[in-house]
Write an enzyme that holds these catalytic residues in place. Structure first.
Site, mmCIF file in Angstrom:
data_model
loop_
_atom_site.group_PDB
_atom_site.id
_atom_site.type_symbol
_atom_site.label_atom_id
_atom_site.label_comp_id
_atom_site.label_asym_id
_atom_site.label_seq_id
_atom_site.Cartn_x
_atom_site.Cartn_y
_atom_site.Cartn_z
ATOM 1 N N ASN A 38 0.860 -1.190 0.000
ATOM 2 C CA ASN A 38 0.000 0.000 0.000
ATOM 3 C C ASN A 38 0.895 1.237 0.000
ATOM 4 O OD1 ASN A 38 -1.857 2.017 0.447
ATOM 5 N ND2 ASN A 38 -2.270 1.453 2.586
ATOM 6 N N TRP A 39 0.963 1.884 -1.159
ATOM 7 C CA TRP A 39 1.853 3.051 -1.271
ATOM 8 C C TRP A 39 1.239 4.332 -0.720
ATOM 9 C CZ3 TRP A 39 5.570 3.862 -5.980
ATOM 10 C CH2 TRP A 39 6.588 2.901 -5.909
ATOM 11 N N LYS A 40 -0.047 4.272 -0.319
ATOM 12 C CA LYS A 40 -0.720 5.483 0.181
ATOM 13 C C LYS A 40 -0.490 6.631 -0.819
ATOM 14 C CE LYS A 40 -0.088 3.562 4.718
ATOM 15 N NZ LYS A 40 -0.091 3.746 6.147
ATOM 16 N N HIS A 127 -9.610 1.218 5.320
ATOM 17 C CA HIS A 127 -8.309 1.519 5.951
ATOM 18 C C HIS A 127 -8.530 2.567 7.045
ATOM 19 C CE1 HIS A 127 -4.207 2.827 6.597
ATOM 20 N NE2 HIS A 127 -3.813 1.728 5.960
ATOM 21 N N GLU A 129 -6.894 5.049 7.887
ATOM 22 C CA GLU A 129 -6.671 6.440 7.477
ATOM 23 C C GLU A 129 -7.901 6.989 6.762
ATOM 24 O OE1 GLU A 129 -2.973 5.765 5.421
ATOM 25 O OE2 GLU A 129 -1.988 5.370 7.338
ATOM 26 N N GLU A 194 -5.233 -4.660 11.062
ATOM 27 C CA GLU A 194 -4.278 -3.558 11.173
ATOM 28 C C GLU A 194 -4.576 -2.740 12.432
ATOM 29 O OE1 GLU A 194 -2.287 -2.470 7.265
ATOM 30 O OE2 GLU A 194 -4.062 -1.232 7.429
ATOM 31 N N GLY A 200 2.487 2.692 10.730
ATOM 32 C CA GLY A 200 3.471 3.757 10.564
ATOM 33 C C GLY A 200 4.198 4.143 11.839
ATOM 34 N N SER A 232 3.432 -1.605 10.456
ATOM 35 C CA SER A 232 4.883 -1.608 10.711
ATOM 36 C C SER A 232 5.562 -2.935 10.365
ATOM 37 C CB SER A 232 5.173 -1.203 12.166
ATOM 38 O OG SER A 232 4.786 0.149 12.367
ATOM 39 N N GLY A 253 2.957 -0.967 4.278
ATOM 40 C CA GLY A 253 2.927 0.422 3.843
ATOM 41 C C GLY A 253 4.328 0.933 3.578
ATOM 42 N N GLY A 254 4.877 1.661 4.545
ATOM 43 C CA GLY A 254 6.162 2.338 4.382
ATOM 44 C C GLY A 254 7.279 1.461 3.836
HETATM 45 P P1 PGA Z 1 2.843 0.680 7.579
HETATM 46 O O1 PGA Z 1 1.390 0.870 6.955
HETATM 47 O O2 PGA Z 1 3.386 -0.631 7.061
HETATM 48 O O3 PGA Z 1 3.621 1.861 7.084
HETATM 49 O O4 PGA Z 1 2.675 0.643 9.057
HETATM 50 C C1 PGA Z 1 0.502 -0.204 6.843
HETATM 51 C C2 PGA Z 1 -0.818 0.281 6.328
HETATM 52 O O5 PGA Z 1 -1.258 1.367 6.674
HETATM 53 O O6 PGA Z 1 -1.480 -0.399 5.545
#
Ligand code: PGA
Length: 275
Positions: A38-40, A127, A129, A194, A200, A232, A253-254
């Site tokens: 997930n590149w957001k 998600h 966010e 999650e 993050g 994470s 994500g990151g």
């Molecule tokens: P993260 O993000 O790996 O940067 O914690 C995961 C996500 O939000 O899907």
């Protein structure tokens, strides 16, 4: 093996919806672990092209790993265009959200059928966010149904806040969030556990906590449902997370943004699938 120099060379732009779909069929028959990147709201055109070529190359030696790339929506066509021809096209495409309606006056939104037309097979929904931007359970439920109707596999995110974690309410929160599925067949989805506080932050729940959250989800939706862990995940901690029998993959994500790190993650996942 691959080299980043080779995979980053720009290839001729191609019409790739069929190729992407052929890749889905190829991977689905053999996959036993999912990696969803997930590149957001990150990346560039050039970065997407380079990453797609590099990840496809890395997947050549990971036959039992299914990898779904969810770039920002404007880069979906770039990602599809950078995909090699089948059978080398192992990467699959997903989006980060979709609207509940098929079309209409919804400025800024993207429908599930548009995503399917662009070669997506998956869409992340719910998600945290997006929930923080005001998406309600009812809205997420409508989006899940729209995605399924368009032939996409939703990746539904659920997870507790830090306050709920500290109050030991994780199981209750998960059951509450999963209730939005109603009569939807959970086997047509991937569920991503999650914890909001782990996203993050560099912090993760203990392996026992991950296991017990996954068990709650499976006992609610049925043991056959695929549950991924997200929050994470990186090249160092992924091995022990994927080794848990309840975990069918991870949402990253990151750590997915960097090609070298993603290639390392794929090779760790491949060793877990070999066991
Ligand atoms: P993260 O993000 O790996 O940067 O914690 C995961 C996500 O939000 O899907």
């Amino acid at each position: 093996m691959y080299t980043l120099g080779r995979v980053c060379q720009r290839g001729a732009s191609r019409r790739l919806t069929q190729q992407v779909q052929a890749g889905i069929a190829l991977v689905m028959s053999a996959s036993s672990l999912w990696l969803v990147a997930n590149w957001k709201m990150h990346g560039t055109c050039a970065g997407v092209e380079c990453w797609v070529r590099g990840v496809n190359a890395a997947l050549e030696t990971a036959p039992a790993v299914a990898c779904v790339f969810c770039p920002p929506a404007p880069y979906l066509a770039v990602a599809a265009g950078a995909m090699p021809s089948p059978p080398s096209a192992r990467l699959q495409l997903g989006a980060q959200t979709c609207h509940a309606q098929a079309k209409g006056a919804f400025t800024g939104e993207v429908s599930a059928s548009m995503l399917a037309e662009m070669g997506c097979g998956y869409v992340i929904l719910g998600h945290s966010e997006r929930r923080a931007m005001g998406e309600s359970d009812a809205e997420i439920s409508a989006r899940v149904k729209a995605a399924l109707a368009a032939g996409l596999k939703p990746i539904l995110c659920v997870g507790e806040s830090r306050a709920a974690y500290e109050a030991q309410q994780t199981a209750d929160i998960l059951r509450q969030q999963l209730a939005l599925l109603g009569e939807v067949d959970a086997q047509s989805l991937l569920i991503a556990y999650e914890p909001v506080w782990a996203i993050g932050s560099g912090a993760t729940p203990s392996l026992v906590e991950i296991q017990s959250a996954h068990r709650v989800i499976k006992s609610t939706l049925g043991s056959a449902v695929c549950v991924l862990y997200g929050g994470s995940v990186n090249a160092t901690n992924i091995q022990e997370i994927l080794a848990l029998p309840e975990v069918s993959g991870t949402l990253i994500g990151g750590a997915s943004l960097d090609l070298e790190t993603m290639a390392a993650i794929i090779s760790v996942a491949a060793t877990v699938t070999e066991k």
